[in-house]
Design a protein around this motif. Structure first.
Motif, PDB file in Angstrom:
ATOM      1  N   GLY A  87       0.795  -1.220   0.000  1.00 20.80           N
ATOM      2  CA  GLY A  87       0.000   0.000   0.000  1.00 20.80           C
ATOM      3  C   GLY A  87       0.827   1.270   0.000  1.00 20.80           C
ATOM      4  N   PRO A  88       0.162   2.423   0.024  1.00 27.39           N
ATOM      5  CA  PRO A  88       0.842   3.720   0.020  1.00 27.39           C
ATOM      6  C   PRO A  88       1.704   3.922   1.266  1.00 27.39           C
ATOM      7  CG  PRO A  88      -1.469   3.965  -0.578  1.00 27.39           C
ATOM      8  CD  PRO A  88      -1.308   2.573  -0.074  1.00 27.39           C
ATOM      9  N   ASN A 130      11.550   0.285  -4.073  1.00 27.53           N
ATOM     10  CA  ASN A 130      10.549   0.303  -3.006  1.00 27.53           C
ATOM     11  C   ASN A 130       9.982   1.698  -2.761  1.00 27.53           C
ATOM     12  OD1 ASN A 130      10.663  -2.422  -2.461  1.00 27.53           O
ATOM     13  ND2 ASN A 130      12.159  -2.223  -0.812  1.00 27.53           N
ATOM     14  N   SER A 131      10.728   2.729  -3.130  1.00 29.51           N
ATOM     15  CA  SER A 131      10.291   4.095  -2.829  1.00 29.51           C
ATOM     16  C   SER A 131       9.322   4.668  -3.855  1.00 29.51           C
ATOM     17  CB  SER A 131      11.514   5.021  -2.735  1.00 29.51           C
ATOM     18  OG  SER A 131      12.157   5.122  -3.989  1.00 29.51           O
ATOM     19  N   GLN A 132       9.074   3.946  -4.940  1.00 27.37           N
ATOM     20  CA  GLN A 132       8.175   4.468  -5.967  1.00 27.37           C
ATOM     21  C   GLN A 132       6.842   4.908  -5.358  1.00 27.37           C
ATOM     22  OE1 GLN A 132       8.697   5.103  -9.158  1.00 27.37           O
ATOM     23  NE2 GLN A 132       6.594   5.717  -9.617  1.00 27.37           N
ATOM     24  N   ASP A 133       6.440   6.142  -5.676  1.00 24.30           N
ATOM     25  CA  ASP A 133       5.176   6.762  -5.246  1.00 24.30           C
ATOM     26  C   ASP A 133       5.164   7.218  -3.785  1.00 24.30           C
ATOM     27  OD1 ASP A 133       4.052   6.481  -7.792  1.00 24.30           O
ATOM     28  OD2 ASP A 133       3.338   4.456  -7.337  1.00 24.30           O
ATOM     29  N   THR A 134       6.271   7.050  -3.053  1.00 23.92           N
ATOM     30  CA  THR A 134       6.348   7.575  -1.692  1.00 23.92           C
ATOM     31  C   THR A 134       6.131   9.086  -1.701  1.00 23.92           C
ATOM     32  OG1 THR A 134       7.808   5.855  -0.827  1.00 23.92           O
ATOM     33  CG2 THR A 134       7.937   8.009   0.238  1.00 23.92           C
ATOM     34  N   ILE A 135       5.373   9.595  -0.727  1.00 24.21           N
ATOM     35  CA  ILE A 135       5.061  11.023  -0.646  1.00 24.21           C
ATOM     36  C   ILE A 135       5.628  11.597   0.649  1.00 24.21           C
ATOM     37  CG2 ILE A 135       3.203  12.737  -0.431  1.00 24.21           C
ATOM     38  CD1 ILE A 135       1.482  10.963  -2.201  1.00 24.21           C
ATOM     39  N   ILE A 136       6.243  12.776   0.543  1.00 24.70           N
ATOM     40  CA  ILE A 136       6.730  13.494   1.720  1.00 24.70           C
ATOM     41  C   ILE A 136       6.335  14.964   1.610  1.00 24.70           C
ATOM     42  CG2 ILE A 136       8.716  11.961   1.997  1.00 24.70           C
ATOM     43  CD1 ILE A 136      10.453  14.295   0.895  1.00 24.70           C
ATOM     44  N   THR A 137       6.388  15.661   2.730  1.00 21.50           N
ATOM     45  CA  THR A 137       6.267  17.115   2.698  1.00 21.50           C
ATOM     46  C   THR A 137       7.671  17.691   2.619  1.00 21.50           C
ATOM     47  OG1 THR A 137       6.234  17.157   5.120  1.00 21.50           O
ATOM     48  CG2 THR A 137       4.112  17.230   3.978  1.00 21.50           C
ATOM     49  N   GLY A 138       7.835  18.735   1.829  1.00 22.39           N
ATOM     50  CA  GLY A 138       9.128  19.369   1.667  1.00 22.39           C
ATOM     51  C   GLY A 138       8.961  20.868   1.498  1.00 22.39           C
TER      52      GLY A 138
END
Length: 396
Positions: free
Chosen positions: A266-267, A284-292
Motif C-alpha cells: 500500500g501507500p 521500493n520508494s516508488q510513489d512515496t510522498i513526503i512534505t518538503g
C-alpha cells in the motif's frame, strides 16, 4: 506514566543548557582534542573578514545531512565573496562538528560566542541539539539562525534566536491533509525523540480534524536496526496507508521492511528527500510522498533556478531541501549584513526590520520575519513524490 510533551521536554533542555553555561565555558580549552575546535575555510586577516559559525553533523548518525549542509554553505559563501563579500568584508565559515548532539553543542557554544569575528551562527540539524546552544549565544548577543529547526518552541530561547524553517505544526497539517485525501485508516510510526513525539502529536490532531482514523501507532528509537516487531501489527491493522514521522535512514528501514519482509504493497508516507533514502530504498520508494519545501525541477523562481544551475555545475548533482535551506541561510545573513552592518548588532537589527529576504523555497519571491515569533510565516510546505528514483513536486 505521563512524562510531558515534546515542547515541555525541549523547554527543559533549554533550561538545563542555560544552567550549564558556566560549566561549558571550562571545556573550551579541550575542544580541539574533541574535534570541536572549528575548521575555518579562509586565511583572511581579522580586519578584512567576518565569520559565520556553523554547528553541524560532519560525522555521526546524521553525517549525510552535514554533507548536504556544507555544500549549500560553501556555495553561498563563495558566491558572496565573488561579489565583494558583505560590505567589502570577505566571508569565512568556521565549521564545528557536533554530530548534532546536544552535549557537544552546549560544549562548543562558549568558544564560538567568545570569537569576536563571528557575526552569527547557523545550525544545528536537530532542534534539541540547537536549543542546547541557544542560551549561550543569546547571552552573548549573537544571532542563532536555526535554519533547519522546525520545533515551534525553538525560538523561545530568546530574542536572538531565529529560524526561517517551516514549523512542525505546519508540516504536519499539510502531511495529514495529503494522507486524508488518499486514505481513511492509517498506521503511524514515529521517531522516539522530542521532534518525533511533537510531530506525531500535531499529525494526530490534524488527522482527527479530518476524520482520518489512526488504527495503530508506535514509536521507535533513532538507532533501531530491526523494526519488524512494530511493523507486523502496523500491517496487520489493515491500513489504507502507512505513515512514518522520522528521518531518512529510519524511513528507508521501515519502507524496506514493509515491502521486502512483510509484503505490504500500500501507500507509504515518509522518508526524506535525500540521495541516501533513494539509494537505500531503490524501487521500493516508488510513489512515496513526503512534505518538503523545495523542488529543483518544479521551482519557477528565477534566483532558485540560478541556484540549481550553480549547484549542479559545482557538485554534479541536483540539490534538494537540505541543500537549498543551508544555502539560503548564508544568503539570508549576508543580506542582513548588507542591510545594516556585518556585525552581531547589525544582523540582529536587520532580521527585525528587513522585509525583502530572498526566498528560494516554495514559490520563491521574498519574505520577512514575524518579529514576535522570529519565524518566517510566509514560507509554506510543498508535496514531493518519488517517481522512478527522483522526488518530483506534485499539486493537490
Amino acid at each position: 506514566m505521563v512524562r510531558g510533551t515534546g515542547q515541555e521536554r525541549l523547554h527543559r533542555s533549554i533550561i538545563t543548557a542555560t544552567a550549564s553555561i558556566t560549566a561549558a565555558m571550562t571545556m573550551t580549552g579541550a575542544l580541539s582534542a574533541c574535534g570541536l575546535g572549528g575548521d575555518t575555510d579562509s586565511s583572511s586577516g581579522p580586519e578584512d573578514h567576518v565569520t559565520i559559525a556553523a554547528i553541524y553533523p560532519k560525522t555521526g548518525l546524521y553525517a549525510e545531512y552535514g554533507k548536504m549542509f556544507q555544500q549549500g554553505f560553501d556555495l553561498a559563501k563563495d558566491e558572496i565573496n565573488e561579489k565583494g563579500g558583505i560590505k567589502g568584508k570577505q566571508l569565512n565559515i568556521a565549521y564545528y562538528d557536533t554530530q548534532s548532539d546536544a552535549k557537544q553543542d552546549a560544549a562548543v557554544a562558549p568558544k564560538i560566542a567568545s570569537d569576536k569575528s563571528v557575526i552569527a551562527v547557523v545550525g544545528d540539524y536537530s532542534s534539541p541539539a540547537s536549543s542546547a546552544a541557544s542560551p549561550i549565544f543569546q547571552q552573548a548577543g549573537l544571532v542563532h539562525y536555526g535554519f533547519n529547526n522546525s520545533s515551534p518552541v525553538f525560538t523561545k530561547s530568546g530574542d536572538h534566536v531565529w529560524t526561517p524553517q517551516i514549523g512542525d505544526n505546519t508540516y504536519q497539517e499539510v502531511n495529514a491533509d495529503a494522507v486524508s485525501k488518499r486514505a481513511k485508516k492509517v498506521s503511524v510510526v514515529y521517531l522516539e525523540n522530542d521532534w518525533g513525539r511533537e510531530s506525531y502529536r500535531y499529525f494526530r490532531q490534524e488527522a482527527e480534524r479530518r476524520g482520518l482514523q489512526i488504527a495503530y501507532q508506535s514509536s521507535y528509537l533513532p538507532d533501531s536496526t530491526d523494526l519488524t516487531p512494530i511493523l507486523i501489527p502496523a500491517k496487520d491493522a489493515a491500513p489504507d496507508a502507512v505513515v512514518d514521522i522520522g528521518y531518512g535512514p529510519d524511513g528507508a528501514l521501515i519502507l524496506n521492511t514493509l515491502r521486502d519482509k512483510l509484503g505490504y504493497k500500500g501507500p507509504f508516507f515518509g522518508g526524506q528527500e535525500t540521495k541516501e533514502f533513494l539509494a537505500l530504498t531503490g524501487a521500493n520508494s516508488q510513489d512515496t510522498i513526503i512534505t518538503g519545501s523545495f523542488s529543483a525541477t518544479g521551482t519557477k523562481d528565477n534566483k532558485a533556478q540560478a541556484f540549481v544551475k550553480s549547484f549542479e555545475k559545482r557538485y554534479h548533482t541536483v540539490p534538494g531541501n537540505f541543500e537549498v535551506t543551508s544555502y539560503q541561510a548564508i544568503m539570508d545573513l549576508a543580506h542582513a549584513g548588507e542591510k545594516t552592518s556585518p556585525t552581531r548588532q547589525g544582523i540582529q537589527e536587520a532580521l527585525k526590520t528587513a522585509d525583502d529576504f530572498p526566498l528560494y523555497q516554495g514559490n520563491g519571491g521574498t519574505f520577512r520575519f514575524n518579529t514576535r515569533t522570529r519565524r518566517a510565516d510566509e514560507i509554506k510546505p510543498i508535496l514531493l513524490q518519488v517517481d522512478r528514483g527522483k522526488f518530483k513536486q506534485i499539486e493537490e
